[in-house]
Each structure stands twice: as structure tokens, then as C-alpha cells.
Design a protein around this motif. Structure first.
Motif, mmCIF file in Angstrom:
data_model
loop_
_atom_site.group_PDB
_atom_site.id
_atom_site.type_symbol
_atom_site.label_atom_id
_atom_site.label_comp_id
_atom_site.label_asym_id
_atom_site.label_seq_id
_atom_site.Cartn_x
_atom_site.Cartn_y
_atom_site.Cartn_z
ATOM 1 N N GLN A 18 -3.443 -10.889 -0.030
ATOM 2 C CA GLN A 18 -2.819 -9.739 0.630
ATOM 3 C C GLN A 18 -1.512 -9.358 -0.052
ATOM 4 O OE1 GLN A 18 -2.617 -11.138 4.654
ATOM 5 N NE2 GLN A 18 -4.574 -10.211 5.204
ATOM 6 N N ILE A 19 -0.713 -10.338 -0.417
ATOM 7 C CA ILE A 19 0.533 -10.057 -1.112
ATOM 8 C C ILE A 19 0.253 -9.394 -2.452
ATOM 9 C CG2 ILE A 19 2.523 -11.125 -2.257
ATOM 10 C CD1 ILE A 19 2.477 -13.228 0.011
ATOM 11 N N ALA A 20 -0.691 -9.945 -3.207
ATOM 12 C CA ALA A 20 -1.037 -9.359 -4.509
ATOM 13 C C ALA A 20 -1.548 -7.928 -4.350
ATOM 14 C CB ALA A 20 -2.083 -10.219 -5.206
ATOM 15 N N PHE A 21 -2.381 -7.684 -3.355
ATOM 16 C CA PHE A 21 -2.913 -6.347 -3.124
ATOM 17 C C PHE A 21 -1.800 -5.362 -2.789
ATOM 18 C CE2 PHE A 21 -4.564 -3.172 -0.121
ATOM 19 C CZ PHE A 21 -5.451 -2.522 -0.965
ATOM 20 N N LEU A 22 -0.909 -5.737 -1.889
ATOM 21 C CA LEU A 22 0.168 -4.834 -1.495
ATOM 22 C C LEU A 22 1.146 -4.580 -2.638
ATOM 23 C CD1 LEU A 22 0.886 -6.004 2.155
ATOM 24 C CD2 LEU A 22 -0.421 -4.021 1.387
ATOM 25 N N VAL A 23 1.416 -5.610 -3.437
ATOM 26 C CA VAL A 23 2.303 -5.435 -4.589
ATOM 27 C C VAL A 23 1.664 -4.494 -5.607
ATOM 28 C CG1 VAL A 23 3.269 -6.667 -6.581
ATOM 29 C CG2 VAL A 23 3.583 -7.573 -4.278
ATOM 30 N N LEU A 24 0.386 -4.663 -5.867
ATOM 31 C CA LEU A 24 -0.298 -3.813 -6.851
ATOM 32 C C LEU A 24 -0.505 -2.393 -6.345
ATOM 33 C CD1 LEU A 24 -2.931 -6.287 -8.288
ATOM 34 C CD2 LEU A 24 -0.869 -5.426 -9.399
ATOM 35 N N ILE A 25 -0.841 -2.239 -5.086
ATOM 36 C CA ILE A 25 -1.100 -0.905 -4.542
ATOM 37 C C ILE A 25 0.192 -0.086 -4.492
ATOM 38 C CG2 ILE A 25 -0.789 -1.241 -2.055
ATOM 39 C CD1 ILE A 25 -3.824 0.448 -3.410
ATOM 40 N N GLY A 26 1.328 -0.736 -4.427
ATOM 41 C CA GLY A 26 2.601 -0.029 -4.372
ATOM 42 C C GLY A 26 3.204 0.292 -5.725
ATOM 43 N N LEU A 27 2.612 -0.192 -6.815
ATOM 44 C CA LEU A 27 3.173 0.047 -8.140
ATOM 45 C C LEU A 27 3.338 1.523 -8.503
ATOM 46 C CD1 LEU A 27 1.672 -2.805 -10.319
ATOM 47 C CD2 LEU A 27 4.011 -2.518 -9.527
ATOM 48 N N PRO A 28 2.435 2.425 -8.083
ATOM 49 C CA PRO A 28 2.689 3.844 -8.392
ATOM 50 C C PRO A 28 3.997 4.372 -7.803
ATOM 51 C CG PRO A 28 0.405 3.545 -7.797
ATOM 52 C CD PRO A 28 1.097 2.236 -7.539
ATOM 53 N N ALA A 29 4.482 3.758 -6.745
ATOM 54 C CA ALA A 29 5.761 4.182 -6.162
ATOM 55 C C ALA A 29 6.910 3.936 -7.135
ATOM 56 C CB ALA A 29 6.014 3.451 -4.846
ATOM 57 N N LEU A 30 6.778 2.948 -7.997
ATOM 58 C CA LEU A 30 7.817 2.697 -9.003
ATOM 59 C C LEU A 30 7.873 3.822 -10.028
ATOM 60 C CD1 LEU A 30 7.475 -1.122 -9.686
ATOM 61 C CD2 LEU A 30 9.377 0.055 -8.601
ATOM 62 N N LEU A 31 6.732 4.455 -10.281
ATOM 63 C CA LEU A 31 6.681 5.518 -11.281
ATOM 64 C C LEU A 31 7.250 6.835 -10.781
ATOM 65 C CD1 LEU A 31 3.114 4.790 -12.672
ATOM 66 C CD2 LEU A 31 5.302 4.093 -13.644
ATOM 67 N N VAL A 32 7.126 7.113 -9.491
ATOM 68 C CA VAL A 32 7.571 8.398 -8.962
ATOM 69 C C VAL A 32 8.961 8.337 -8.333
ATOM 70 C CG1 VAL A 32 5.220 9.181 -8.567
ATOM 71 C CG2 VAL A 32 6.455 8.063 -6.723
ATOM 72 N N ASP A 33 9.501 7.176 -8.161
ATOM 73 C CA ASP A 33 10.789 7.014 -7.493
ATOM 74 C C ASP A 33 11.929 7.359 -8.441
ATOM 75 O OD1 ASP A 33 12.671 6.396 -5.625
ATOM 76 O OD2 ASP A 33 12.326 4.231 -5.665
ATOM 77 N N ARG A 34 12.865 8.152 -7.953
ATOM 78 C CA ARG A 34 14.039 8.506 -8.756
ATOM 79 C C ARG A 34 15.071 7.385 -8.773
ATOM 80 N NH1 ARG A 34 15.022 14.781 -7.075
ATOM 81 N NH2 ARG A 34 12.882 15.407 -7.482
ATOM 82 N N HIS A 35 15.012 6.542 -7.767
ATOM 83 C CA HIS A 35 15.940 5.411 -7.661
ATOM 84 C C HIS A 35 15.134 4.125 -7.519
ATOM 85 C CE1 HIS A 35 19.061 8.359 -7.047
ATOM 86 N NE2 HIS A 35 18.332 8.899 -6.073
ATOM 87 N N PRO A 36 14.441 3.721 -8.580
ATOM 88 C CA PRO A 36 13.598 2.526 -8.439
ATOM 89 C C PRO A 36 14.442 1.310 -8.122
ATOM 90 C CG PRO A 36 13.595 3.313 -10.708
ATOM 91 C CD PRO A 36 14.449 4.248 -9.916
ATOM 92 N N PRO A 37 14.012 0.416 -7.377
ATOM 93 C CA PRO A 37 12.759 0.199 -6.668
ATOM 94 C C PRO A 37 12.856 0.494 -5.179
ATOM 95 C CG PRO A 37 13.878 -1.878 -6.862
ATOM 96 C CD PRO A 37 14.778 -0.824 -7.464
ATOM 97 N N VAL A 38 13.672 1.447 -4.765
ATOM 98 C CA VAL A 38 13.905 1.701 -3.347
ATOM 99 C C VAL A 38 12.619 2.092 -2.621
ATOM 100 C CG1 VAL A 38 15.139 3.150 -1.691
ATOM 101 C CG2 VAL A 38 16.327 2.264 -3.703
ATOM 102 N N LEU A 39 11.909 3.075 -3.133
ATOM 103 C CA LEU A 39 10.671 3.522 -2.487
ATOM 104 C C LEU A 39 9.630 2.401 -2.452
ATOM 105 C CD1 LEU A 39 9.131 5.883 -1.210
ATOM 106 C CD2 LEU A 39 8.387 6.524 -3.502
ATOM 107 N N TYR A 40 9.545 1.655 -3.540
ATOM 108 C CA TYR A 40 8.594 0.543 -3.639
ATOM 109 C C TYR A 40 8.893 -0.522 -2.584
ATOM 110 C CZ TYR A 40 6.137 -3.383 -5.821
ATOM 111 O OH TYR A 40 5.332 -4.455 -6.067
#
Length: 97
Positions: A18-40
Motif C-alpha cells: 500500500q505504501i509503495a502504491f501510494l508513493v508511486l501513484i502520487g509521483l505525477p504530483a511532483l511533476l506538476v507542482d510549482r513548489h515540490p514536494p508540497v502537493l505530493y
């Protein structure tokens, strides 16, 4: 220290997946965030909190007993809640810098 029983190993495997899935599924948030890793981290916090809530409801509905000798759904819910709190702490430190 005693080795883990089958139920404890199962809960650890499920939690790890579950941790691995949630970490991987959230990776696109790192690409679109202007202030990484806040959104992630915000997404991880919400997902771990939701997971803890679902596990808590599952434990109550199925009337799972608290197992002292092995890991159970209550330990799984507590670990998920601790991960959500950890994300919250990281976010608060990050936002107050």
C-alpha cells in the motif's frame, strides 16, 4: 525476539504494498507542482489518512479483536495514521521555512 507469525507477515506485506502504491501513484504530483514536494506530501497525507479511516471502519464493522501476539488490522490502521501524521509534520516544517 520471536519471529513474526504468518498473520503479522501478511499485514507487513500488505502495508508495504500500500505504501509503495501510494508513493508511486502520487509521483505525477511532483511533476506538476510549482513548489515540490508540497502537493505530493499533501496527497500522501490525505491518502494515508483515508486508508487509516477505512481500516478503522473495517476493524469496527468486522469486530476484529486486538491481537497482542501478532499484528492485526488495528496495527495496520495505526501505522497508516502515523504515516499521515508524518506527512503533516513534514508539510508544516516545509511551509514554515
Amino acid at each position: 525476539m520471536r519471529p513474526l507469525d504468518a498473520q503479522s507477515r501478511w499485514h507487513l506485506r500488505v502495508l508495504g504494498r500500500q505504501i509503495a502504491f501510494l508513493v508511486l501513484i502520487g509521483l505525477p504530483a511532483l511533476l506538476v507542482d510549482r513548489h515540490p514536494p508540497v502537493l505530493y506530501l499533501l496527497q500522501l497525507q490525505r491518502m494515508f489518512g483515508l486508508l487509516a479511516l477505512v481500516l478503522l471502519a473495517l476493524g469496527v464493522v468486522t469486530r476484529q479483536p486486538l491481537a497482542r501476539a501478532s499484528l492485526c488490522v488495528w496495527d495496520h490502521a495505526a501505522a497508516s495514521m502515523l504515516l499521515a501524521i508524518g506527512c503533516s509534520l513534514i508539510l508544516s516544517f516545509r511551509l514554515h521555512q
